[in-house]
Design a protein around this motif. Structure first.
Motif, mmCIF file in Angstrom:
data_model
loop_
_atom_site.group_PDB
_atom_site.id
_atom_site.type_symbol
_atom_site.label_atom_id
_atom_site.label_comp_id
_atom_site.label_asym_id
_atom_site.label_seq_id
_atom_site.Cartn_x
_atom_site.Cartn_y
_atom_site.Cartn_z
ATOM 1 N N UNK A 81 30.793 42.951 40.289
ATOM 2 C CA UNK A 81 31.842 43.826 40.771
ATOM 3 C C UNK A 81 33.137 43.279 40.046
ATOM 4 N N UNK A 82 33.472 42.187 39.614
ATOM 5 C CA UNK A 82 34.417 41.861 39.044
ATOM 6 C C UNK A 82 34.117 42.311 37.451
ATOM 7 N N UNK A 83 33.164 42.084 36.851
ATOM 8 C CA UNK A 83 32.739 42.609 35.597
ATOM 9 C C UNK A 83 33.064 43.828 35.283
ATOM 10 N N UNK A 84 32.779 44.649 36.162
ATOM 11 C CA UNK A 84 32.821 46.275 36.205
ATOM 12 C C UNK A 84 34.237 46.693 36.312
ATOM 13 N N UNK A 85 34.995 45.566 37.382
ATOM 14 C CA UNK A 85 36.636 46.309 37.431
ATOM 15 C C UNK A 85 37.251 45.805 36.118
ATOM 16 N N UNK A 86 37.038 44.713 35.655
ATOM 17 C CA UNK A 86 37.626 44.412 34.382
ATOM 18 C C UNK A 86 37.795 45.180 33.294
ATOM 19 N N UNK A 87 36.266 45.727 33.303
ATOM 20 C CA UNK A 87 36.049 46.657 32.024
ATOM 21 C C UNK A 87 36.920 47.970 32.362
ATOM 22 N N UNK A 88 36.780 48.386 33.633
ATOM 23 C CA UNK A 88 37.521 49.816 33.899
ATOM 24 C C UNK A 88 38.937 49.699 33.528
ATOM 25 N N UNK A 89 39.571 48.590 34.098
ATOM 26 C CA UNK A 89 40.923 48.477 33.687
ATOM 27 C C UNK A 89 41.387 48.329 32.213
ATOM 28 N N UNK A 90 40.323 47.697 31.638
ATOM 29 C CA UNK A 90 40.703 47.258 30.138
ATOM 30 C C UNK A 90 40.427 48.831 29.421
ATOM 31 N N UNK A 91 39.547 49.451 30.056
ATOM 32 C CA UNK A 91 39.571 51.071 29.523
ATOM 33 C C UNK A 91 41.143 51.868 29.752
ATOM 34 N N UNK A 92 41.700 51.372 30.839
ATOM 35 C CA UNK A 92 42.942 52.089 31.376
ATOM 36 C C UNK A 92 44.039 51.275 30.375
ATOM 37 N N UNK A 93 43.740 50.218 29.683
ATOM 38 C CA UNK A 93 44.844 49.487 28.960
ATOM 39 C C UNK A 93 45.562 48.872 29.784
ATOM 40 N N UNK A 94 45.147 48.268 31.115
ATOM 41 C CA UNK A 94 45.869 47.146 31.963
ATOM 42 C C UNK A 94 45.302 45.978 31.839
ATOM 43 N N UNK A 95 46.277 44.979 31.916
ATOM 44 C CA UNK A 95 45.750 43.734 31.888
ATOM 45 C C UNK A 95 46.241 42.988 33.441
ATOM 46 N N UNK A 96 45.408 42.702 34.207
ATOM 47 C CA UNK A 96 46.088 42.663 35.678
ATOM 48 C C UNK A 96 46.581 41.125 35.733
ATOM 49 N N UNK A 97 46.426 40.476 34.563
ATOM 50 C CA UNK A 97 47.024 39.151 34.507
ATOM 51 C C UNK A 97 48.616 39.072 33.695
ATOM 52 N N UNK A 98 48.928 40.083 33.111
ATOM 53 C CA UNK A 98 50.104 40.458 32.507
ATOM 54 C C UNK A 98 51.313 40.039 33.174
ATOM 55 N N UNK A 99 52.333 39.426 32.957
ATOM 56 C CA UNK A 99 53.373 39.165 33.459
ATOM 57 C C UNK A 99 54.630 40.405 33.342
#
Length: 306
Positions: free
Chosen positions: A166-184
């Motif tokens: 699930x994490x792998x798929x979620x990270x890929x979807x956020x990357x498609x949206x151009x969003x880094x969840x770890x960005x400050x």
């Protein structure tokens, strides 16, 4: 609730509220779920075993499952930019979509901790709404709260392998949206300095000066309208339309939401909109314009004359 319970859970209320907001996209919904979480926790407090999990982890488990239950009966809250294609005509008629439960802002202030401001970024919360509920929960618990995958699996009733998938798929979807969840989030002073320049141009109806502050791929959206625009040219065209139709007698009051600066905009003395701006590397990358009594109420604003 008993005083001992209240003392124990009080330090966790704020972060649980932020967690539930990221899951649900609405402060009011989040507040309701936090209240439900506290009631469930109080009823089960005599069975809490600190040797199996910390109080914080236990509360997050209850809150996350309460959010998942809530999401079974309601739709995720998008922003227009993730709900349909961009409009290519700045003069296009407005398309109301009041039936959509749009993402709502989270009022806060620049004194909030840097980690909270980063977790509340409007682009991040909007991107999280694109994920299926369990993917969303897994990503937040693992990436944002830094819980071990085994604890995330236990909290969600999944296997560790399923969580990792699930994490792998979620990270890929956020990357498609151009969003880094770890960005400050950028420092508040740096964000506000850019927005202050934007506000100065906005109040002067200086479209050229305003546009000079925008990123090339800037997004302008305005729920509950489905209309949204991508790029500086269409943004500028829409602002020219605003001044042509609404005039140039604007003033503003500063505010903060989702760890980002914004303002309440008044035209001819009447409250018009709440606008939240995302700033990255000295440029405005997104302007989200809210125009609803529900949002005005969140900020304690009254649609009254000056």
């Amino acid at each position: 609730m008993e005083a001992g319970f209240e003392r124990a859970v009080a330090p966790h209320r704020r972060e649980l509220l932020v967690h539930c907001y990221r899951m649900l996209g609405s402060l009011q919904d989040a507040e309701d779920v936090v209240q439900e979480t506290m009631l469930r926790a109080w009823r089960a407090f005599d069975r809490f075993d600190p040797t199996r999990a910390s109080l914080r982890t236990w509360l997050y488990r209850i809150a996350t499952n309460a959010c998942l239950n809530a999401l079974e009966s309601r739709a995720s809250r998008p922003l227009p930019s993730s709900a349909g294609p961009a409009f290519d005509d700045p003069d296009a008629a407005f398309v109301p979509a009041s039936e959509v439960p749009w993402l709502l802002p989270f009022p806060n202030d620049p004194e909030s901790a840097a980690v909270e401001r980063s977790r509340l970024r409007l682009a991040l919360v909007a991107a999280l709404q694109l994920l299926p509920a369990r993917q969303r929960a897994a990503l937040i618990l693992r990436e944002v709260l830094d819980l071990p995958a085994a604890e995330v699996a236990d909290s969600l009733g999944m296997t560790t392998a399923a969580v990792n998938s699930a994490l792998q798929r979620a990270r890929a979807r956020l990357a498609e949206a151009g969003v880094d969840p770890e960005a400050a989030a950028e420092p508040p002073a740096a964000q506000r300095a850019i927005v202050d320049r934007y506000v100065d141009a906005f109040e002067r109806a200086d479209v050229a000066a305003l546009t000079a502050l925008l990123a090339d791929d800037v997004v302008l959206e305005m729920p509950p309208m489905a209309n949204w625009y991508l790029g500086r040219d269409d943004y500028a065209g829409f602002m020219r339309r605003v001044y042509r139709l609404r005039g140039t007698d604007w003033h503003t009051e500063p505010l903060w939401a989702n760890g980002e600066p914004g303002f309440a905009a008044y035209v001819d003395g009447a409250l018009h909109t709440v606008q939240v701006l995302s700033v990255e590397q000295g440029r405005v990358t997104r302007t989200t314009v809210f125009q609803s009594p529900e949002v005005f109420a969140l900020f304690g604003l009254l649609p009254a004359q000056r």
